[in-house]
Motif scaffolding. Structure first.
Motif, PDB file in Angstrom:
ATOM      1  N   TYR A  18       0.819  -1.210   0.000  1.00 18.24           N
ATOM      2  CA  TYR A  18       0.000   0.000   0.000  1.00 18.24           C
ATOM      3  C   TYR A  18       0.856   1.265   0.000  1.00 18.24           C
ATOM      4  N   GLY A  19       2.039   1.174  -0.564  1.00 17.04           N
ATOM      5  CA  GLY A  19       2.987   2.280  -0.507  1.00 17.04           C
ATOM      6  C   GLY A  19       2.456   3.601  -1.006  1.00 17.04           C
ATOM      7  N   ASP A  20       1.635   3.585  -2.055  1.00 18.35           N
ATOM      8  CA  ASP A  20       1.115   4.827  -2.629  1.00 18.35           C
ATOM      9  C   ASP A  20      -0.218   5.254  -2.033  1.00 18.35           C
ATOM     10  N   GLU A  21      -0.754   4.448  -1.109  1.00 18.26           N
ATOM     11  CA  GLU A  21      -2.043   4.763  -0.496  1.00 18.26           C
ATOM     12  C   GLU A  21      -1.856   5.652   0.732  1.00 18.26           C
ATOM     13  N   GLU A  22      -2.842   6.482   0.998  1.00 18.66           N
ATOM     14  CA  GLU A  22      -2.772   7.376   2.147  1.00 18.66           C
ATOM     15  C   GLU A  22      -2.755   6.558   3.436  1.00 18.66           C
ATOM     16  N   ALA A  23      -1.796   6.844   4.282  1.00 15.87           N
ATOM     17  CA  ALA A  23      -1.623   6.098   5.524  1.00 15.87           C
ATOM     18  C   ALA A  23      -2.046   6.886   6.742  1.00 15.87           C
ATOM     19  N   VAL A  24      -1.667   8.167   6.789  1.00 17.64           N
ATOM     20  CA  VAL A  24      -1.844   8.967   7.995  1.00 17.64           C
ATOM     21  C   VAL A  24      -2.327  10.365   7.631  1.00 17.64           C
ATOM     22  N   VAL A  25      -3.353  10.811   8.342  1.00 21.65           N
ATOM     23  CA  VAL A  25      -3.786  12.201   8.276  1.00 21.65           C
ATOM     24  C   VAL A  25      -3.371  12.838   9.600  1.00 21.65           C
ATOM     25  N   ALA A  26      -2.454  13.799   9.538  1.00 19.79           N
ATOM     26  CA  ALA A  26      -1.910  14.412  10.743  1.00 19.79           C
ATOM     27  C   ALA A  26      -2.881  15.432  11.338  1.00 19.79           C
ATOM     28  N   THR A  27      -2.625  15.813  12.580  1.00 17.23           N
ATOM     29  CA  THR A  27      -3.528  16.736  13.272  1.00 17.23           C
ATOM     30  C   THR A  27      -3.545  18.116  12.623  1.00 17.23           C
ATOM     31  N   ALA A  28      -2.451  18.497  11.972  1.00 16.71           N
ATOM     32  CA  ALA A  28      -2.392  19.800  11.308  1.00 16.71           C
ATOM     33  C   ALA A  28      -2.782  19.710   9.834  1.00 16.71           C
ATOM     34  N   GLY A  29      -3.218  18.520   9.412  1.00 20.48           N
ATOM     35  CA  GLY A  29      -3.705  18.370   8.056  1.00 20.48           C
ATOM     36  C   GLY A  29      -2.746  17.736   7.074  1.00 20.48           C
ATOM     37  N   GLU A  30      -1.457  17.544   7.461  1.00 17.16           N
ATOM     38  CA  GLU A  30      -0.528  16.880   6.552  1.00 17.16           C
ATOM     39  C   GLU A  30      -0.996  15.448   6.285  1.00 17.16           C
ATOM     40  N   ARG A  31      -0.718  14.969   5.094  1.00 18.04           N
ATOM     41  CA  ARG A  31      -1.116  13.615   4.706  1.00 18.04           C
ATOM     42  C   ARG A  31       0.111  12.857   4.195  1.00 18.04           C
ATOM     43  N   TYR A  32       0.251  11.641   4.685  1.00 17.26           N
ATOM     44  CA  TYR A  32       1.396  10.825   4.324  1.00 17.26           C
ATOM     45  C   TYR A  32       0.941   9.484   3.754  1.00 17.26           C
ATOM     46  N   THR A  33       1.596   9.053   2.681  1.00 14.53           N
ATOM     47  CA  THR A  33       1.356   7.709   2.166  1.00 14.53           C
ATOM     48  C   THR A  33       2.131   6.718   3.014  1.00 14.53           C
ATOM     49  N   TYR A  34       1.908   5.430   2.793  1.00 17.57           N
ATOM     50  CA  TYR A  34       2.662   4.446   3.562  1.00 17.57           C
ATOM     51  C   TYR A  34       4.145   4.480   3.225  1.00 17.57           C
ATOM     52  N   SER A  35       4.490   4.817   1.995  1.00 16.66           N
ATOM     53  CA  SER A  35       5.908   4.964   1.658  1.00 16.66           C
ATOM     54  C   SER A  35       6.526   6.120   2.424  1.00 16.66           C
ATOM     55  N   GLU A  36       5.809   7.233   2.504  1.00 16.58           N
ATOM     56  CA  GLU A  36       6.315   8.400   3.227  1.00 16.58           C
ATOM     57  C   GLU A  36       6.368   8.139   4.726  1.00 16.58           C
ATOM     58  N   PHE A  37       5.326   7.528   5.270  1.00 16.16           N
ATOM     59  CA  PHE A  37       5.302   7.157   6.684  1.00 16.16           C
ATOM     60  C   PHE A  37       6.481   6.249   6.998  1.00 16.16           C
ATOM     61  N   GLY A  38       6.699   5.241   6.167  1.00 11.48           N
ATOM     62  CA  GLY A  38       7.790   4.308   6.392  1.00 11.48           C
ATOM     63  C   GLY A  38       9.150   4.964   6.336  1.00 11.48           C
ATOM     64  N   GLU A  39       9.341   5.885   5.390  1.00 10.68           N
ATOM     65  CA  GLU A  39      10.638   6.558   5.289  1.00 10.68           C
ATOM     66  C   GLU A  39      10.898   7.431   6.513  1.00 10.68           C
ATOM     67  N   ARG A  40       9.855   8.106   7.007  1.00  9.90           N
ATOM     68  CA  ARG A  40      10.025   8.924   8.204  1.00  9.90           C
ATOM     69  C   ARG A  40      10.381   8.040   9.404  1.00  9.90           C
ATOM     70  N   ALA A  41       9.756   6.869   9.512  1.00  4.41           N
ATOM     71  CA  ALA A  41      10.098   5.940  10.589  1.00  4.41           C
ATOM     72  C   ALA A  41      11.547   5.473  10.447  1.00  4.41           C
ATOM     73  N   ASP A  42      11.993   5.232   9.202  1.00  2.42           N
ATOM     74  CA  ASP A  42      13.388   4.838   8.973  1.00  2.42           C
ATOM     75  C   ASP A  42      14.348   5.922   9.445  1.00  2.42           C
ATOM     76  N   ARG A  43      13.998   7.172   9.177  1.00  2.00           N
ATOM     77  CA  ARG A  43      14.860   8.275   9.597  1.00  2.00           C
ATOM     78  C   ARG A  43      14.917   8.379  11.122  1.00  2.00           C
ATOM     79  N   VAL A  44      13.799   8.095  11.781  1.00  2.00           N
ATOM     80  CA  VAL A  44      13.808   8.062  13.247  1.00  2.00           C
ATOM     81  C   VAL A  44      14.725   6.949  13.742  1.00  2.00           C
ATOM     82  N   SER A  45      14.630   5.779  13.124  1.00  2.59           N
ATOM     83  CA  SER A  45      15.500   4.661  13.505  1.00  2.59           C
ATOM     84  C   SER A  45      16.965   5.050  13.354  1.00  2.59           C
ATOM     85  N   ALA A  46      17.308   5.647  12.218  1.00  2.00           N
ATOM     86  CA  ALA A  46      18.695   6.032  11.968  1.00  2.00           C
ATOM     87  C   ALA A  46      19.167   7.091  12.956  1.00  2.00           C
TER      88      ALA A  46
END
Length: 536
Positions: A18-46
């Motif tokens: 579901y990489g191109d599907e919308e994953a998260v709608v943030a409280t301030a309105g930002e929207r992330y796909t699962y690919s974007e959500f996953g990359e942000r989690a990777d950056r947190v891990s790093a």
């Protein structure tokens, strides 16, 4: 064949399919796909790895239901570090105890709550402090967004075993200091599978985060919703009007709501008459104190939502039973009464109600016993508390977790809680220790003796009530006001724990040895109710 059950699989699956599907709608309105959500989690891990976090280290997250919590949780767990979510309603003293007890190495905190950590920063072992808005946070905190932007999404994922501890969820301290409930990859994974089945989670669901993510990882929804490729809609708190608006605007199909929240929604609907759904049918799960029949009837008949009443505890995953047994409920008005019951066990979950000898009570809906459970979603044990773990699993029946809840069972095996073994107050879905309240009140100069019990509340289901023998010895001239008592607890405890009712008395009922008989006080307080458990 055997394959390790790892919580990292949930985000991996979503990114893969579901990489191109919308994953998260943030409280301030930002929207992330699962690919974007996953990359942000990777950056947190790093970023955490660069700051020395390794497998087995504890990383705390103090955050309302924002996308930062989701990204942080997966960023932590991808390193094999232990996600330690914190209840943002606690006090600095509570956080000092927990951070020391767990030996937390790093903390990621929302700007609104970071001040509570800053207040005790010098008294905890934590070395890394990250805020989702460092400009709004006093003290020396790194900024989450800057870290994400400045860190490449490359890290080494360690080898992990399904029996490794991956989260520690702290209880509300209902019998003294909070205890850290250890959950492994295996227990988290299997619980997520179970709620996926029983809560009927699908990839086209849109889930509204009204349930705190810190509550045993949001009842496992941080895993189940993600793994199924469904959509998360984040929030910063509970507002009835905003819930209705979001349900319609985002076409929400599923969310969780404590009975207190359901009451708030009903009151708002009576006053304002908002739309209750978008194009999708809505399911809502509730737990804690059983909602009254009138609440269930309004939710289903007027809102058009389908209500699922579930039950469990932090130690049990949490969910172990459901009243959503449709062949037993039928479709007549009697279903509302049955839906109040805690219900039957989840798949693969053994739930029993046992007497003092550990034997099953009769299925007569009258014989009372304690609810005990064993299943793959039940905790590994309490963090560094082997004696408490031993007691929890071996009181009436060896090898079963003992909930402390007293219940009856009907002919179909549906359990219904009647009372509590220990003096726990469940107010608005939060556990409150009567012992903690009593210890606090004993420090007041105007209090000679005190007993705290749950009292009925239309709004919260239960609310703390203190029976106080004043230092003057005269309840008619106690020398202190009810408001002063409330303010005293408000200054020393989290807001939801504040005593809301006070009664000055000449004496407290006691046994021959001087032990306060709280049962008599509860009987007196709940005389007009059909059971001694909150219904709100």
């Amino acid at each position: 064949m055997k394959r390790e059950l790892l919580v990292t699989d949930f985000l991996d699956r979503a990114r893969n399919h579901y990489g191109d599907e919308e994953a998260v709608v943030a409280t301030a309105g930002e929207r992330y796909t699962y690919s974007e959500f996953g990359e942000r989690a990777d950056r947190v891990s790093a970023a955490l790895a660069e700051r020395g976090i390794e497998k087995g280290d504890r990383v705390a997250v103090l955050d309302p239901n924002t996308h930062y919590h989701l990204e942080s949780a997966y960023g932590i767990m991808q390193l094999g570090a232990i996600h330690t979510p914190l209840n943002y309603r606690l006090t600095p003293d509570d956080f000092e105890y927990i951070l020391n007890d767990a030996g937390v190495d790093a903390i990621i905190a929302d700007y609104e709550y970071a001040g509570k950590i800053e207040a005790i920063r010098g008294a905890v072992p934590t070395e890394t402090f990250i805020s989702n808005d460092s400009e709004k946070t006093e003290g020396d905190w790194e900024d989450f967004e800057e870290i994400v932007a400045d860190t490449e999404p490359e890290y080494e994922r360690p080898e992990m075993d399904e029996d490794d501890v991956i989260t520690i969820n702290y209880t509300s301290g209902t019998t003294g200091d909070p205890k850290g409930v250890m959950r492994t990859h295996r227990t988290e994974s299997l619980h997520a599978y179970l709620i996926t089945i029983h809560q009927e989670i699908r990839d086209d669901d849109t889930y509204l985060w009204t349930l705190p993510m810190f509550h045993v990882n949001g009842w496992g929804h941080i895993y189940a919703i993600t793994g199924m490729g469904a959509k998360h809609v984040c929030t910063r708190g509970i507002d009835a009007g905003e819930i209705f608006e979001t349900v319609v605007a985002e076409d929400v199909s599923y969310f969780c709501a404590a009975p207190t929240v359901l009451n708030m929604l009903i009151e708002h609907h009576e006053k304002h008459g908002p739309e209750t759904a978008g194009t999708k049918d809505v399911r809502v799960a509730t737990a804690g104190s059983a909602p009254p029949e009138a609440t269930i009837r309004t939710v289903e008949d007027e809102f058009g939502w389908y209500l699922k009443h579930v039950y469990g505890a932090t130690e049990t995953g949490p969910l172990i039973t459901t009243s959503d047994a449709r062949r037993l409920l039928g479709d007549g008005p009697e279903r509302f009464s049955l839906k109040k019951r805690q219900g039957i066990g989840y798949l693969g979950t053994e739930v029993a109600v046992v007497d003092e000898d550990g034997e099953d009570v009769a299925r007569d809906d009258a014989s009372i016993g304690e609810i005990v459970v064993r299943g793959n979603q039940v905790m590994e044990g309490y963090w560094e508390k082997p004696e408490a773990t031993e007691e929890a699993f071996n009181d009436r029946r060896e090898g079963w977790y003992h909930t402390g809840d007293l219940a009856v069972v009907d002919e179909y095996g549906m359990v219904s809680i009647q009372d509590r073994k220990k003096d726990i107050i469940i107010s608005g879905g939060e556990n409150i220790s009567s012992i903690e309240l009593e210890d606090t009140l004993f420090d007041h100069d105007g209090v000679s003796d005190v007993a705290v019990i749950p009292a009925p509340s239309d709004k919260w289901g239960e609310t703390p009530k203190a029976f106080i023998i004043p230092a003057t010895g005269n309840p008619d001239e106690p020398g202190v006001t009810e408001e002063e008592i409330r303010e005293f607890t408000r200054e020393k405890m989290a807001a939801y724990k504040v005593v809301s009712k006070v009664e000055f008395v000449n004496e407290l009922p006691t046994t021959a040895t001087g032990k306060v008989q709280k049962y008599e006080l509860r009987e007196q307080e709940w005389d007009d109710e059909d059971r001694m458990v909150g219904q709100g």
